[in-house]
Write a protein that holds these residues in place. Structure first.
Motif, PDB file in Angstrom:
ATOM      1  N   ASN A  75       1.023  -1.425  -0.485  1.00  0.00           N
ATOM      2  CA  ASN A  75       0.134   0.523   0.030  1.00  0.00           C
ATOM      3  C   ASN A  75       0.543   1.034   0.428  1.00  0.00           C
ATOM      4  OD1 ASN A  75      -2.278  -1.215   0.350  1.00  0.00           O
ATOM      5  ND2 ASN A  75      -1.931  -1.471   2.441  1.00  0.00           N
ATOM      6  N   ALA A  76       0.492   2.375  -0.749  1.00  0.00           N
ATOM      7  CA  ALA A  76       1.138   3.450  -0.062  1.00  0.00           C
ATOM      8  C   ALA A  76       1.359   3.608   1.520  1.00  0.00           C
ATOM      9  CB  ALA A  76       0.361   5.088  -0.727  1.00  0.00           C
ATOM     10  N   ARG A  77       2.183   4.130   1.696  1.00  0.00           N
ATOM     11  CA  ARG A  77       2.384   4.129   3.295  1.00  0.00           C
ATOM     12  C   ARG A  77       1.065   5.297   3.683  1.00  0.00           C
ATOM     13  NH1 ARG A  77       7.865   6.498   4.936  1.00  0.00           N
ATOM     14  NH2 ARG A  77       7.849   5.148   6.129  1.00  0.00           N
ATOM     15  N   ALA A  78       0.629   4.919   5.193  1.00  0.00           N
ATOM     16  CA  ALA A  78      -0.504   5.631   5.603  1.00  0.00           C
ATOM     17  C   ALA A  78       0.056   6.886   6.345  1.00  0.00           C
ATOM     18  CB  ALA A  78      -0.998   4.508   6.424  1.00  0.00           C
ATOM     19  N   GLY A  79      -0.526   8.041   7.026  1.00  0.00           N
ATOM     20  CA  GLY A  79      -0.105   8.871   7.856  1.00  0.00           C
ATOM     21  C   GLY A  79      -0.640   7.724   9.215  1.00  0.00           C
TER      22      GLY A  79
ATOM     23  N   GLU B 186      -5.984  -2.898   8.373  1.00  0.00           N
ATOM     24  CA  GLU B 186      -5.342  -4.616   8.149  1.00  0.00           C
ATOM     25  C   GLU B 186      -4.609  -3.832   6.581  1.00  0.00           C
ATOM     26  OE1 GLU B 186      -7.333  -7.490   6.619  1.00  0.00           O
ATOM     27  OE2 GLU B 186      -8.157  -7.819   9.013  1.00  0.00           O
ATOM     28  N   PHE B 187      -3.193  -3.901   6.925  1.00  0.00           N
ATOM     29  CA  PHE B 187      -2.214  -3.790   5.801  1.00  0.00           C
ATOM     30  C   PHE B 187      -2.184  -5.115   4.233  1.00  0.00           C
ATOM     31  CE2 PHE B 187      -0.757  -1.373   9.156  1.00  0.00           C
ATOM     32  CZ  PHE B 187      -1.205  -0.559   8.901  1.00  0.00           C
ATOM     33  N   THR B 188      -1.969  -4.893   3.707  1.00  0.00           N
ATOM     34  CA  THR B 188      -1.521  -5.570   2.452  1.00  0.00           C
ATOM     35  C   THR B 188      -0.639  -6.674   2.408  1.00  0.00           C
ATOM     36  OG1 THR B 188      -2.578  -4.098   0.585  1.00  0.00           O
ATOM     37  CG2 THR B 188      -1.226  -5.880  -0.428  1.00  0.00           C
ATOM     38  N   PRO B 189      -0.662  -7.636   2.850  1.00  0.00           N
ATOM     39  CA  PRO B 189       0.157  -8.751   2.809  1.00  0.00           C
ATOM     40  C   PRO B 189       2.007  -8.895   2.451  1.00  0.00           C
ATOM     41  CG  PRO B 189      -2.249 -10.000   2.125  1.00  0.00           C
ATOM     42  CD  PRO B 189      -2.260  -8.652   2.187  1.00  0.00           C
ATOM     43  N   THR B 190       2.362  -8.575   2.896  1.00  0.00           N
ATOM     44  CA  THR B 190       3.744  -8.147   2.389  1.00  0.00           C
ATOM     45  C   THR B 190       4.924  -9.577   2.424  1.00  0.00           C
ATOM     46  OG1 THR B 190       3.160  -5.773   3.586  1.00  0.00           O
ATOM     47  CG2 THR B 190       5.558  -5.830   2.582  1.00  0.00           C
ATOM     48  N   PRO B 191       5.665  -9.463   1.302  1.00  0.00           N
ATOM     49  CA  PRO B 191       6.847 -11.037   1.503  1.00  0.00           C
ATOM     50  C   PRO B 191       7.643 -10.593   2.059  1.00  0.00           C
ATOM     51  CG  PRO B 191       5.681  -9.855  -1.138  1.00  0.00           C
ATOM     52  CD  PRO B 191       5.496  -8.816  -0.213  1.00  0.00           C
ATOM     53  N   LEU B 192       8.617 -12.036   2.885  1.00  0.00           N
ATOM     54  CA  LEU B 192       9.760 -11.121   3.676  1.00  0.00           C
ATOM     55  C   LEU B 192      10.981 -11.624   2.984  1.00  0.00           C
ATOM     56  CD1 LEU B 192       8.731 -12.215   7.088  1.00  0.00           C
ATOM     57  CD2 LEU B 192       8.385  -9.458   6.749  1.00  0.00           C
TER      58      LEU B 192
ATOM     59  N   HIS C   7       4.590   0.417   5.535  1.00  0.00           N
ATOM     60  CA  HIS C   7       3.555   0.713   5.213  1.00  0.00           C
ATOM     61  C   HIS C   7       2.616   1.621   5.821  1.00  0.00           C
ATOM     62  CE1 HIS C   7       1.982  -2.521   3.386  1.00  0.00           C
ATOM     63  NE2 HIS C   7       1.851  -3.448   4.292  1.00  0.00           N
ATOM     64  N   VAL C   8       3.871   1.987   6.775  1.00  0.00           N
ATOM     65  CA  VAL C   8       3.210   3.860   8.260  1.00  0.00           C
ATOM     66  C   VAL C   8       4.244   4.530   7.984  1.00  0.00           C
ATOM     67  CG1 VAL C   8       2.013   4.344  10.260  1.00  0.00           C
ATOM     68  CG2 VAL C   8       1.400   1.908   9.592  1.00  0.00           C
ATOM     69  N   SER C   9       3.450   5.727   7.747  1.00  0.00           N
ATOM     70  CA  SER C   9       4.648   7.156   7.818  1.00  0.00           C
ATOM     71  C   SER C   9       4.939   7.437   9.188  1.00  0.00           C
ATOM     72  CB  SER C   9       4.001   7.885   6.457  1.00  0.00           C
ATOM     73  OG  SER C   9       5.461   9.625   7.007  1.00  0.00           O
ATOM     74  N   LEU C  10       5.741   6.819  10.153  1.00  0.00           N
ATOM     75  CA  LEU C  10       5.906   7.199  11.359  1.00  0.00           C
ATOM     76  C   LEU C  10       6.646   8.559  11.372  1.00  0.00           C
ATOM     77  CD1 LEU C  10       7.496   3.821  13.390  1.00  0.00           C
ATOM     78  CD2 LEU C  10       4.849   5.208  12.611  1.00  0.00           C
ATOM     79  N   PRO C  11       6.320   9.703  12.757  1.00  0.00           N
ATOM     80  CA  PRO C  11       7.388  10.372  13.027  1.00  0.00           C
ATOM     81  C   PRO C  11       8.484  10.205  13.414  1.00  0.00           C
ATOM     82  CG  PRO C  11       5.241  10.326  14.741  1.00  0.00           C
ATOM     83  CD  PRO C  11       4.744   8.946  13.653  1.00  0.00           C
ATOM     84  N   LEU C  12       9.308  11.377  12.791  1.00  0.00           N
ATOM     85  CA  LEU C  12      10.868  11.742  13.515  1.00  0.00           C
ATOM     86  C   LEU C  12      10.648  10.972  14.845  1.00  0.00           C
ATOM     87  CD1 LEU C  12      12.222  14.099  10.703  1.00  0.00           C
ATOM     88  CD2 LEU C  12      12.029  11.896  10.777  1.00  0.00           C
TER      89      LEU C  12
END
Lengths: 135, 149
Positions: free
Chosen positions: B9-13, B22-28, B72-77
């Motif tokens: 997914n685009a990174r969520a704020g 839920e986030f799209t299943p992501t390959p490891l 998936h998530v844009s976390l604050p600095l």
């Protein structure tokens, strides 16, 4: 407790190791990497990723229990204080109990910890379980 | 899940995060290069089972699964890691193909801090019959000063 207890190893945290972990994990949070940014935070300088301490605790269990830890391990960890470049971290694992299972294997419960050597401060704790074969 | 690698997914704020999201299943990436890279950075060794098979240690599974959150998530600095849990359900050989599913478990505010908790589940790629195997589960919590974006 059993013979599987006590200090396992020490590690010295360096900025180079922090950068290596950032590169390998993709976690480029500037509080770990950017000295100028980190100086503006409450930490006053860069700190190690909590997952580096998590990795130390996992490695301690791996050294004591080998593949049983890798294949059956479970750990809950809390990060209590930051490790900084230059800190010497003592990593210990203490076996608390063994619980036999019906299938002949044994559930092992351990407490693992990371302590800063000087001044002494607890950095992280882990509550871990794994399953070993009966010896 | 599908057998092809899904697009992230685009990174969520942070303002969009909510429990149950839920986030799209992501390959490891469980390649030897990726696993050894993580282990080398913490001066750790790659464990082997009694047959000499290289096994991905729990710390690497936790690091890679946490990496899914960062994708998936844009976390604050300056966000900090408060806690982490991992449970390996069966030995995971180096080079295995796996997908990580992540869900926001909780978003809360306490003592001037926002805490975001994420649960994750790692499964093998589906086989030809569509079956997959659960490999690991876990959870992580990150925190940052409330009101930062």
């Amino acid at each position: 407790m059993t013979e599987n207890t006590g200090p396992v190893f020490t590690r010295t945290v360096t900025q180079e190791r922090i950068a290596a972990y950032a590169e390998a994990s993709g976690d480029h949070n500037p509080v770990h990497l950017d000295a100028d940014f980190a100086a503006t935070t409450r930490f006053g300088g860069t700190i190690a990723h909590g997952m580096i301490l998590f990795g130390y605790m996992s490695e301690a269990l791996s050294q004591v229990y080998g593949a049983a830890w890798a294949g059956t391990g479970r750990m809950r960890a809390r990060f209590r204080a930051p490790a900084r470049p230059g800190d010497v971290v003592e990593v210990s694992a203490e076996e608390r109990s063994r619980q036999p299972r019906d299938d002949g294997t044994i559930d092992v419960h351990c407490i693992v910890e990371c302590w800063k050597a000087e001044p002494r401060e607890r950095l992280a704790t882990g509550d871990a379980t794994l399953t070993v074969k009966e010896q | 899940m599908t057998s092809s690698a899904p697009e992230p997914n685009a990174r969520a704020g942070l303002e969009t995060l909510h429990p149950g999201q839920e986030f799209t299943p992501t390959p490891l990436d469980l390649s030897r290069e990726a696993v050894v890279g993580l282990l080398d950075s913490i001066e750790a060794t790659l464990p082997r089972d009694e047959n000499g098979v290289e096994i991905v240690p729990p710390s690497v599974m936790a690091s890679l699964s946490l990496g899914v959150l960062l994708q998936h998530v844009s976390l604050p600095l300056g966000s900090l890691h408060a806690s982490q849990e991992i449970r390996v359900l069966s030995p995971i050989p180096v080079g295995a193909r796996a997908l990580c599913e992540a869900v926001v478990a909780n978003v809360s505010n306490r003592a001037g801090l926002t805490l975001v908790s994420l649960d994750f589940n790692v499964e093998s790629y589906p086989d030809e019959a569509g079956g997959s195997r659960q490999l690991a589960t876990g959870a992580g919590t990150v925190m940052f000063p409330a009101g930062t974006e």
